[in-house]
Write a protein that holds these residues in place. Structure first.
Motif, PDB file in Angstrom:
ATOM      1  N   LYS A  66     -12.318  48.361 -12.655  1.00 20.90           N
ATOM      2  CA  LYS A  66     -12.095  49.528 -11.799  1.00 20.90           C
ATOM      3  C   LYS A  66     -10.763  50.193 -12.141  1.00 20.90           C
ATOM      4  N   ARG A  67     -10.693  51.505 -11.892  1.00 24.08           N
ATOM      5  CA  ARG A  67      -9.442  52.237 -12.079  1.00 24.08           C
ATOM      6  C   ARG A  67      -8.478  51.924 -10.938  1.00 24.08           C
ATOM      7  N   PRO A  68      -7.163  52.107 -11.165  1.00 27.60           N
ATOM      8  CA  PRO A  68      -6.187  51.848 -10.093  1.00 27.60           C
ATOM      9  C   PRO A  68      -6.451  52.675  -8.842  1.00 27.60           C
ATOM     10  N   VAL A  69      -6.879  53.910  -9.033  1.00 26.36           N
ATOM     11  CA  VAL A  69      -7.295  54.759  -7.915  1.00 26.36           C
ATOM     12  C   VAL A  69      -8.590  55.441  -8.321  1.00 26.36           C
ATOM     13  N   ASP A  70      -9.678  55.145  -7.591  1.00 23.69           N
ATOM     14  CA  ASP A  70     -10.979  55.728  -7.913  1.00 23.69           C
ATOM     15  C   ASP A  70     -11.010  57.210  -7.581  1.00 23.69           C
ATOM     16  N   ASP A  71     -12.057  57.877  -8.054  1.00 23.11           N
ATOM     17  CA  ASP A  71     -12.223  59.299  -7.767  1.00 23.11           C
ATOM     18  C   ASP A  71     -12.320  59.571  -6.271  1.00 23.11           C
ATOM     19  N   ASP A  72     -12.833  58.584  -5.520  1.00 24.75           N
ATOM     20  CA  ASP A  72     -12.954  58.773  -4.074  1.00 24.75           C
ATOM     21  C   ASP A  72     -11.691  58.373  -3.327  1.00 24.75           C
ATOM     22  N   SER A 121     -14.818  56.754 -24.352  1.00 30.36           N
ATOM     23  CA  SER A 121     -15.069  57.168 -25.732  1.00 30.36           C
ATOM     24  C   SER A 121     -16.566  57.183 -25.990  1.00 30.36           C
ATOM     25  N   SER A 122     -16.932  57.757 -27.132  1.00 29.73           N
ATOM     26  CA  SER A 122     -18.355  57.881 -27.473  1.00 29.73           C
ATOM     27  C   SER A 122     -18.980  56.528 -27.794  1.00 29.73           C
ATOM     28  N   SER A 123     -18.167  55.577 -28.256  1.00 30.54           N
ATOM     29  CA  SER A 123     -18.704  54.255 -28.588  1.00 30.54           C
ATOM     30  C   SER A 123     -18.606  53.351 -27.367  1.00 30.54           C
ATOM     31  N   ALA A 124     -19.751  52.895 -26.868  1.00 25.15           N
ATOM     32  CA  ALA A 124     -19.775  52.033 -25.684  1.00 25.15           C
ATOM     33  C   ALA A 124     -19.465  50.602 -26.104  1.00 25.15           C
ATOM     34  N   ILE A 125     -18.201  50.200 -25.941  1.00 25.97           N
ATOM     35  CA  ILE A 125     -17.767  48.860 -26.318  1.00 25.97           C
ATOM     36  C   ILE A 125     -17.650  48.011 -25.065  1.00 25.97           C
ATOM     37  N   PHE A 126     -18.257  46.841 -25.090  1.00 24.27           N
ATOM     38  CA  PHE A 126     -18.161  45.920 -23.963  1.00 24.27           C
ATOM     39  C   PHE A 126     -17.130  44.851 -24.291  1.00 24.27           C
ATOM     40  N   LEU A 127     -16.157  44.700 -23.410  1.00 21.24           N
ATOM     41  CA  LEU A 127     -15.132  43.678 -23.598  1.00 21.24           C
ATOM     42  C   LEU A 127     -15.587  42.376 -22.952  1.00 21.24           C
ATOM     43  N   SER A 128     -15.672  41.331 -23.757  1.00 20.35           N
ATOM     44  CA  SER A 128     -16.044  40.023 -23.224  1.00 20.35           C
ATOM     45  C   SER A 128     -14.895  39.457 -22.402  1.00 20.35           C
ATOM     46  N   TRP A 129     -15.174  38.395 -21.654  1.00 20.93           N
ATOM     47  CA  TRP A 129     -14.118  37.778 -20.853  1.00 20.93           C
ATOM     48  C   TRP A 129     -13.015  37.216 -21.758  1.00 20.93           C
ATOM     49  N   LYS A 130     -13.398  36.629 -22.871  1.00 16.65           N
ATOM     50  CA  LYS A 130     -12.402  36.083 -23.796  1.00 16.65           C
ATOM     51  C   LYS A 130     -11.487  37.186 -24.309  1.00 16.65           C
ATOM     52  N   GLN A 131     -12.065  38.342 -24.638  1.00 21.02           N
ATOM     53  CA  GLN A 131     -11.246  39.459 -25.107  1.00 21.02           C
ATOM     54  C   GLN A 131     -10.330  39.974 -24.004  1.00 21.02           C
ATOM     55  N   ARG A 132     -10.828  40.001 -22.772  1.00 18.39           N
ATOM     56  CA  ARG A 132     -10.021  40.510 -21.662  1.00 18.39           C
ATOM     57  C   ARG A 132      -8.827  39.609 -21.373  1.00 18.39           C
ATOM     58  N   SER A 147      -7.238  53.062 -26.955  1.00 15.74           N
ATOM     59  CA  SER A 147      -6.544  52.511 -25.792  1.00 15.74           C
ATOM     60  C   SER A 147      -7.469  51.635 -24.951  1.00 15.74           C
ATOM     61  N   LEU A 148      -6.848  50.738 -24.190  1.00 13.49           N
ATOM     62  CA  LEU A 148      -7.594  49.882 -23.266  1.00 13.49           C
ATOM     63  C   LEU A 148      -8.326  50.732 -22.234  1.00 13.49           C
ATOM     64  N   ASP A 149      -7.707  51.821 -21.800  1.00 10.18           N
ATOM     65  CA  ASP A 149      -8.320  52.702 -20.810  1.00 10.18           C
ATOM     66  C   ASP A 149      -9.659  53.246 -21.313  1.00 10.18           C
ATOM     67  N   LYS A 150      -9.679  53.727 -22.571  1.00  8.45           N
ATOM     68  CA  LYS A 150     -10.903  54.305 -23.112  1.00  8.45           C
ATOM     69  C   LYS A 150     -12.003  53.268 -23.269  1.00  8.45           C
ATOM     70  N   VAL A 151     -11.633  52.067 -23.698  1.00 11.34           N
ATOM     71  CA  VAL A 151     -12.637  51.017 -23.907  1.00 11.34           C
ATOM     72  C   VAL A 151     -13.127  50.454 -22.581  1.00 11.34           C
ATOM     73  N   LEU A 152     -12.183  50.191 -21.666  1.00 12.95           N
ATOM     74  CA  LEU A 152     -12.533  49.555 -20.393  1.00 12.95           C
ATOM     75  C   LEU A 152     -13.355  50.473 -19.503  1.00 12.95           C
ATOM     76  N   HIS A 153     -13.022  51.773 -19.526  1.00 14.19           N
ATOM     77  CA  HIS A 153     -13.689  52.714 -18.627  1.00 14.19           C
ATOM     78  C   HIS A 153     -14.664  53.632 -19.358  1.00 14.19           C
ATOM     79  N   LYS A 154     -15.049  53.231 -20.591  1.00 14.41           N
ATOM     80  CA  LYS A 154     -16.065  53.952 -21.366  1.00 14.41           C
ATOM     81  C   LYS A 154     -15.727  55.431 -21.506  1.00 14.41           C
TER      82      LYS A 154
END
Length: 677
Positions: free
Chosen positions: A556-562, A445-456, A436-443
């Motif tokens: 950023k998440r829609p609502v942060d932990d704080d 998952s175990s694999s740290a994938i960086f989304l480039s601007w073109k991919q976003r 999911s986009l959530d797992k990739v965007l907010h890390k």
């Protein structure tokens, strides 16, 4: 025609140069034990016999490379990594059950051979503490006392036949009992302490291993180890055949001299399908090839490699010309595939009985498993909880009815099949490897994938295309109601596919009325008017899409932990004239400033508190692509104003937001922080 003539020329060129290679016989560098025999330039580790096995036949065979291979240097404490590739087949004898299976073996004791049932000839429990072995087993029997997960599995063993890592072969599309030739690749990297196994019916290594395990083999290697194969039949009868064997260590040990070929850390032996690879390492007593023989061999090898490279270049050139057309037809085939009903047996087989190790996602009403079906390949199996059946709104029925309707679009997760049998309610979707986009965007998952601007930006446009299809192009209008990052899946190329239609509402395009419902969705993504009235619309989907856009750009998440709300945060940057500072800090210097500002402005227009001021998804997409002018945004975040529903004739309004609010109370509207539904 020209390509064919060129290939013919290359073939003739190779035939004109008759290089003299060293003669090769498998018997010259393989030691056979037990029932193992040479058979048509291959090794038959076991032989056919009557069932049950007679006492005169051990039913066990082993073949080891003649010379021990060096794996460990005690002086420098260096350990060799290795790579092995071989093809094998298991052919059952008529009227008999299958034998125990076959194993690739690295052992310190060449004479150790177990006759125990289920051991595949591997060393038994009475293993000498001074001995050691490592094996990758291809097991065709099941013995719970040995920890076997099925009668068709692949496992990794270290000093015991109880595998510390294993996988059901059928679950990855390989049937060890099919009689077909199977190619296996085994690789151990000492630097990462990782052993990986690939298998395939063809001799092209798949992109992903089917079994990966973390293990430090340096603790189990002796300085010299024997390499080969073992197999046994137990109470069954099958012929276990090995051919096309290649083994190589690729870490050079420091104490080796150039003349000592056998200890050079590089051992290569293949059966005669490719004579270029069949050169024998020298023996320990110093026997070596003559200078002339070696020169001819190396010259032939060089010519052969050059010829192969040229031929491959031509083939690749011809294949690329067809690739786009084939890819396009394959995509159309996937999209137009008609979902089919599957039995509970097929579903259980695909998911290893819904094993916990296959879980890849968990939702409020369903659990998602990774599975494999021969007809579809890898699939995502969404099993619904039975507790939802008694509910007024059954998520399984809602999602199934929506998906079967008209959802055929490249940016929607495609339904492959369904199962409604016994206690199982499941939908089968295409498996998307990047999650999911959530797992990739907010890390997440175990694999740290960086989304480039073109991919976003490509992901944002993909979601826009999917929503435009749902809102405007379907025979019936579909309001998703749960557009969020964790419902946006990413394929191997990071293309976005919108999924999870468990909350979707379907309407006729001509319908002007929408019934009020209990708001359903996820905090941070819900439009204010939807929360207040409970009436979904395309504009409430637009609001959720706007939040996704802001999430993709800011990271950023829609609502942060704080408790910080993303929509308010981005409006704050806009009001200060510093909108570009809202962008993800990881993207600094890696994007076009004008493009980022454009996406943020479109995102803010989509989350406008007044739903009438929001664009349609199609209009937003046109702005994103630069086909329409930028939206006009107010200098400050507008107030959220609702018409009172206390009286039909009342003109009373309810104002909940904004720094420009005429209300005396300083109340700032925020997206709800609770889950509904």
């Amino acid at each position: 025609m020209r390509s064919f003539s060129f290939l013919l020329f290359l073939v003739c060129f190779c035939l004109l140069f008759d290089f003299n290679f060293p003669s090769f016989l498998p018997a010259s560098n393989v030691s056979l034990y037990g029932d193992a025999r040479l058979r048509n330039n291959a090794i038959s580790l076991t032989q056919q016999h009557n069932c049950p096995a007679s006492s005169s036949s051990s039913g066990v065979g082993k073949a080891l490379y003649l010379y021990p291979i060096r794996f460990l240097d005690h002086i420098t404490n260096k350990t060799a990594s290795f790579f092995c590739r071989f093809s094998f087949s298991i052919i059952r004898s008529p009227l008999c059950s299958f034998g125990d299976g076959i194993a690739f073996l690295i052992t310190s004791n060449a004479d150790s051979l177990s006759l125990s049932k289920g051991y595949m000839g591997l060393p038994g429990p009475a293993l000498n503490p001074q001995d050691s072995f490592i094996a990758v087993e291809f097991d065709t029997s099941s013995d719970p006392s040995l920890g076997d997960i099925s009668s068709n599995h692949i496992g990794i063993d270290v000093n015991t036949v109880v595998s510390f890592a294993a996988i059901d072969a059928v679950s990855v599309g390989i049937d060890l009992k099919s009689g077909r030739q199977i190619t296996a690749w085994i690789e151990y990297s000492d630097s990462s302490k990782l052993i990986q196994v690939w298998v395939s019916y063809i001799q092209i290594r798949p992109p992903s291993p089917i079994l990966v395990a973390q293990v430090d083999l340096s603790e189990h290697f002796k300085e010299y180890m024997h390499v080969g194969f073992s197999a046994s039949n137990g109470q069954g009868s099958a012929v276990h055949i090995v051919d096309h064997w290649r083994f190589k260590t690729y870490a050079t040990l420091s104490s080796v001299t150039p003349k000592d070929v056998s200890e050079k850390g590089d051992c290569l032996m293949c059966y005669p399908e490719n004579p270029m690879n069949n050169y024998r390492p020298g023996t320990h007593n110093g026997r070596r090839k003559s200078v002339v023989e070696m020169a001819l061999g190396l010259g032939g090898l060089a010519a052969f490699v050059v010829s192969i490279i040229v031929i491959l270049f031509v083939i690749v050139f011809l294949v690329i010309k067809k690739k786009r057309g084939i890819g396009r037809r394959a995509k159309e085939s996937r999209i137009n595939r008609v979902p089919r009903r599957l039995s509970i047996a097929e579903i259980r087989s695909a998911t290893m009985g819904f094993h916990r190790s296959r879980i890849i996602g968990q939702g409020a009403s369903a659990t998602v498993f990774k599975g494999y079906l021969p007809s579809c390949g890898s699939v995502a199996v969404k099993r619904f909880d039975q507790a939802g059946i008694e509910c007024a709104r059954n998520p399984f029925i809602t999602e199934f009815a929506t998906m079967v309707g008209c959802l055929r679009h490249e940016n929607l997760v495609q339904l492959q099949g369904w199962c409604c049998e016994g206690t199982v309610l499941a939908l089968l979707y295409e498996y998307l490897p990047n999650g999911s986009l959530d797992k990739v965007l907010h890390k997440n998952s175990s694999s740290a994938i960086f989304l480039s601007w073109k991919q976003r930006i490509n992901i944002v446009l993909g979601v826009a295309s999917a929503l435009s299809y749902l809102h405007e192009e379907c025979e019936r209008q579909i309001i998703h109601r749960d557009v969020k990052a964790c419902n946006i899946m990413l394929d191997a190329e990071f293309n976005a596919k919108l999924g999870d239609f468990g909350l979707a509402e379907v309407y006729e395009h001509s319908s002007a009325m929408r019934a009020a419902t209990i708001p359903a969705g996820t905090m941070g993504y819900l439009a204010p008017e939807y929360v207040f009235y409970g009436v979904p619309s395309v504009k409430s989907d637009v609001y959720s899409f706007g939040v996704v856009m802001l999430e993709v750009v800011t990271g950023k998440r829609p609502v942060d932990d704080d408790g910080a709300v993303l929509v308010d945060r981005v409006w704050g940057f806009w009001e200060k004239g510093k909108l570009i500072e809202a962008a993800d800090s990881e993207l600094v210097g890696l994007f076009n400033t004008l493009e980022v500002e454009r996406v943020l402005m479109v995102g803010l227009s989509c989350v406008h508190p007044n739903h009438e001021k929001r664009p349609t998804v199609n209009e937003a997409a046109r702005i994103l692509r630069g086909e329409a002018p930028l939206p006009i945004l107010p200098q400050r975040k507008p107030a959220v104003v609702f018409q009172s529903v206390s009286s039909a004739d009342s003109d009373e309004t309810l104002n909940l937001s904004g720094d420009n609010s005429p209300c005396t109370d300083d109340v700032t509207w925020v997206t709800p922080r609770t889950d509904f539904g």
